[in-house]
Enzyme design. Structure first.
Site, PDB file in Angstrom:
ATOM      1  N   ARG A  46     -40.340  28.666   3.007  1.00 17.77           N
ATOM      2  CA  ARG A  46     -38.993  28.120   3.227  1.00 17.77           C
ATOM      3  C   ARG A  46     -39.064  26.870   4.094  1.00 17.77           C
ATOM      4  NH1 ARG A  46     -36.141  29.953   7.138  1.00 17.77           N
ATOM      5  NH2 ARG A  46     -36.517  32.153   6.774  1.00 17.77           N
ATOM      6  N   TYR A  98     -17.774  14.269  -8.953  1.00 22.60           N
ATOM      7  CA  TYR A  98     -18.292  15.421  -9.692  1.00 22.60           C
ATOM      8  C   TYR A  98     -17.469  16.665  -9.308  1.00 22.60           C
ATOM      9  CZ  TYR A  98     -21.388  19.159 -11.156  1.00 22.60           C
ATOM     10  OH  TYR A  98     -21.890  20.289 -11.724  1.00 22.60           O
ATOM     11  N   ASP A 170     -24.056   9.797  -4.238  1.00 21.99           N
ATOM     12  CA  ASP A 170     -24.553  10.674  -5.298  1.00 21.99           C
ATOM     13  C   ASP A 170     -25.056   9.751  -6.408  1.00 21.99           C
ATOM     14  OD1 ASP A 170     -24.917  12.330  -7.509  1.00 21.99           O
ATOM     15  OD2 ASP A 170     -23.327  13.711  -6.894  1.00 21.99           O
ATOM     16  N   LYS A 195     -30.678  16.600 -13.852  1.00 20.97           N
ATOM     17  CA  LYS A 195     -30.328  15.583 -14.843  1.00 20.97           C
ATOM     18  C   LYS A 195     -31.542  14.681 -15.091  1.00 20.97           C
ATOM     19  CE  LYS A 195     -26.487  17.765 -14.106  1.00 20.97           C
ATOM     20  NZ  LYS A 195     -25.487  17.351 -13.123  1.00 20.97           N
TER      21      LYS A 195
HETATM   22  C1  LIG Z   1     -24.756  18.004 -12.056  1.00 24.06           C
HETATM   23  C2  LIG Z   1     -24.277  17.191 -10.916  1.00 24.06           C
HETATM   24  C3  LIG Z   1     -24.249  17.712  -9.610  1.00 24.06           C
HETATM   25  C4  LIG Z   1     -24.606  19.159  -9.289  1.00 24.06           C
HETATM   26  O1  LIG Z   1     -25.936  19.438  -9.565  1.00 24.06           O
HETATM   27  P1  LIG Z   1     -26.493  20.893 -10.012  1.00 24.06           P
HETATM   28  O2  LIG Z   1     -27.932  20.626 -10.168  1.00 24.06           O
HETATM   29  O3  LIG Z   1     -25.781  21.275 -11.276  1.00 24.06           O
HETATM   30  O4  LIG Z   1     -26.172  21.838  -8.883  1.00 24.06           O
HETATM   31  C5  LIG Z   1     -23.843  16.875  -8.581  1.00 24.06           C
HETATM   32  N1  LIG Z   1     -23.460  15.592  -8.825  1.00 24.06           N
HETATM   33  C6  LIG Z   1     -23.459  15.073 -10.069  1.00 24.06           C
HETATM   34  C7  LIG Z   1     -23.013  13.659 -10.284  1.00 24.06           C
HETATM   35  C8  LIG Z   1     -23.865  15.850 -11.154  1.00 24.06           C
HETATM   36  O5  LIG Z   1     -23.840  15.325 -12.396  1.00 24.06           O
END
Ligand SMILES: *Cc1c(COP(=O)(O)O)cnc(C)c1O
Length: 379
Positions: A46, A98, A170, A195
């Site tokens: 961890r 998001y 983000d 992603k």
């Molecule tokens: C998918 C996404 C998230 C969240 O990510 P997870 O891996 O699904 O927890 C946060 N911000 C954006 C812009 C996203 O597309």
């Protein structure tokens, strides 16, 4: 070194034990001490793990950071970054976010005594006016989902720097290949590595990348204290995916732009929201702060019925949420990703029944265009 080289080598020298060229999966929860009172380089997974360190060092290099932290999901990265705030603090967030981040802010962050203010950060005067003495963080997301709005990161970072406010971007939609927020003065770059960074639709993962040592200390503490880090096996998978990030992003950028241009010519299409097109109002900003736009963008059909018909008829595009994988996906924000946003709020944002979001993969673009054309009955 350049990004293409860093993606393959940064943080990944041959393993010291046997010279393995790929970082091994250190699938262990704990590590033997060298002697009483003397831990080795790692003691408990961890708090640290060699496979995770390889990934985190690579991520830091890709965005010009000094330290990176990987998490069990993008949302775990969001939660850890927001844990920097204390009760009584105020955070300003861009008003088109998001959905999971919006849900966390409005259901969790506010219950912890942090005030959350929403502001359209395309308007820098509105942003300045919304800042209060208690404002400790400014949260941006660019491009946004599914509206493809951009925020001027260099300008926002300059506004925050004078006031010692932490800035977060983000950067999920752009990926480190297309946009490097830290170079523009932003303090924390955040990714859902689910992603583009992993890119193969087989892992849920997140990341935070920083340059400032003080922030790195605090985030490292929180990652361990909250227990949010990514598992060694998933770190290995992301490291495997990351090696092809630059060539994947080139293909995503080129395919998506070609498809956006093609869509613009179709009579059944009312509007294409892609910041690489001349018709996009923030095209100049995109050119200034992004190398390419990525594979994800949205468009509006002439009618809601036409949108549904297209979604039903495509064969190569899979009807699914998420984005950033090698395969092309298509979705309907109105009934899928944004269905939990109240209807009037959706309409106010500009999301309606006619809107379609696609995540263009790295298949041959002519096959993708032919699929869209047959689905529109346009040839
Ligand atoms: C998918 C996404 C998230 C969240 O990510 P997870 O891996 O699904 O927890 C946060 N911000 C954006 C812009 C996203 O597309």
């Amino acid at each position: 070194m350049r990004l293409e080289t860093l993606a393959i080598h940064a943080g990944q020298p041959p393993d010291p034990a046997y010279g393995a060229v790929m970082p091994p999966i250190y699938q262990t929860s704990t590590f033997a001490f060298e002697a009483v009172g003397k831990p080795g380089a790692f003691d408990y997974t961890r708090s640290g793990n060699p496979t995770r360190k390889a990934l985190e060092d690579c991520l830091a290099a890709l965005e010009g950071g000094s330290r990176a932290f990987s998490f069990a999901s993008g949302m775990a990265a969001v939660a850890t970054a927001l844990a920097l705030l204390d009760a009584g603090d105020h955070v300003l967030v861009h008003d088109d976010l998001y959905g999971g981040t919006y849900r966390y802010l409005t259901n969790v962050t506010v219950r912890q005594g942090v005030e959350v203010g929403f502001v359209n950060m395309r308007d820098l005067d509105a942003l300045q006016a919304a800042i209060r003495p208690a404002t400790r963080m400014i949260w941006t997301e660019t491009p946004t989902n599914p509206l493809m709005n951009l925020q001027d990161l260099a300008a926002i970072a300059a506004i925050a720097r004078d006031r010692r406010i932490i800035t977060v971007t983000d950067n999920t939609f752009a990926s480190p290949y297309n946009q490097r927020p830290l170079d523009l003065g932003i303090d924390i770059s955040l990714h859902s590595m689910t992603k583009y960074i992993n890119g193969h639709s087989d892992v849920i993962a997140g990341a935070l990348i920083v340059r400032d040592e003080g922030l790195a200390e605090r985030l490292g503490f929180l990652q361990n204290a909250l227990g949010t880090p990514l598992s060694p096996f998933d770190c290995f998978l992301v490291l495997r995916g990351i090696k092809t990030l630059p060539i994947r992003m080139e293909a995503h950028n080129a395919n998506a732009l070609a498809i956006a241009r093609w869509l613009q010519e179709q009579p059944a299409v009312a509007e294409v929201l892609h910041p690489g097109l001349d018709s996009h109002p923030q095209r100049d900003l995109a050119a200034r702060q992004m190398r390419g736009i990525g594979g994800t963008f949205s468009f509006r059909m002439q009618t809601g019925d036409a949108a549904v018909r297209l979604l039903e008829r495509v064969k190569l595009f899979t009807l699914a949420e998420s984005l950033g994988g090698v395969e092309s996906l298509i979705e309907h924000p109105w009934t899928m990703t944004h269905v939990s946003v109240p209807e009037d709020a959706r309409r106010r944002m500009g999301i309606d029944e006619r809107m379609i979001r696609i995540s263009v993969g790295i298949e041959h673009r002519d096959d993708l265009i032919e699929d869209l054309a047959q689905a529109m009955g346009a040839g």
